[in-house]
Design a protein around this motif. Structure first.
Motif, PDB file in Angstrom:
ATOM      1  N   SER A 169      -1.383  11.357  -7.132  1.00  0.00           N
ATOM      2  CA  SER A 169      -2.183  10.952  -5.978  1.00  0.00           C
ATOM      3  C   SER A 169      -1.425  11.114  -4.664  1.00  0.00           C
ATOM      4  N   LYS A 224       0.494   3.419  -3.325  1.00  0.00           N
ATOM      5  CA  LYS A 224      -0.456   4.488  -3.019  1.00  0.00           C
ATOM      6  C   LYS A 224      -0.064   5.835  -3.611  1.00  0.00           C
ATOM      7  N   HIS A 225       1.215   6.117  -3.670  1.00  0.00           N
ATOM      8  CA  HIS A 225       1.664   7.435  -4.092  1.00  0.00           C
ATOM      9  C   HIS A 225       2.139   7.483  -5.536  1.00  0.00           C
ATOM     10  N   ASP A 249       0.835  -1.207   0.000  1.00  0.00           N
ATOM     11  CA  ASP A 249       0.000   0.000   0.000  1.00  0.00           C
ATOM     12  C   ASP A 249       0.872   1.261   0.000  1.00  0.00           C
ATOM     13  N   ARG A 250       1.913   1.288   0.805  1.00  0.00           N
ATOM     14  CA  ARG A 250       2.797   2.451   0.864  1.00  0.00           C
ATOM     15  C   ARG A 250       3.541   2.658  -0.451  1.00  0.00           C
TER      16      ARG A 250
END
Length: 166
Positions: free
Chosen positions: A58, A30-31, A26-27
């Motif tokens: 994002s 996510k970006h 996710d980390r």
């Protein structure tokens, strides 16, 4: 009793590893910015529908997005619809834009010069490079490849329906 304890310990270890894996994934993902080709009118109110590249950041940090210019045998991205932005795509070099936190840009896309000769099943792609303007850990450029079949690009442009918010 020892077997039950070992089973419970194994289940706890597996669930912990799964939780760490999901958190790291996710980390990491996510970006990442997102880039897709969209159909839009050339200008507001225009009946000429052309491809644009929609790039969304994002992340909560600014990013730098760049691409190579000059190769007319490939799809090209312009920094904008100005004369300077369009001319820049025709000469060798690199263009860089910055997108702020949660920012987005809609950039004109130019089809290859030999577009009519390209087989409808061929993939056409744009390769973008991006990095955080102020990285926390990862300092190297990452890439995004935006690809679309010629047939699908033609359908995207031909099937455009005007959106209510445009």
């Amino acid at each position: 009793m020892d077997t039950l304890y070992e089973i419970a310990k194994a289940i706890g270890a597996i669930s912990g590893l799964l939780a760490i894996t999901i958190l790291l994934w996710d980390r990491y993902v996510k970006h990442f910015p997102v880039a897709v080709i969209v159909a839009r009118p050339l200008m507001p109110g225009s009946r000429q529908i052309v491809p644009f590249l929609l790039v969304k950041n994002s992340s909560d940090r600014p990013i730098l997005v760049s691409w190579k210019d000059g190769d007319r045998s490939k799809m090209r991205v312009a920094k904008g619809q100005s004369v300077e932005g369009v001319l820049q795509t025709m000469f060798d070099g690199e263009t860089t834009i910055s997108l702020g936190a949660s920012g987005e840009a809609v950039l004109p896309v130019f089809r290859p010069g030999n577009y009519d000769c390209i087989d409808p099943e061929n993939q056409m792609e744009l390769r973008l490079h991006w990095k955080f303007a102020q990285p926390r850990i990862w300092k190297t450029d990452r890439s995004i490849v935006v690809s679309i079949k010629k047939r699908d690009l033609d359908r995207l442009l031909g099937g455009y329906l005007e959106q209510g918010d445009e």
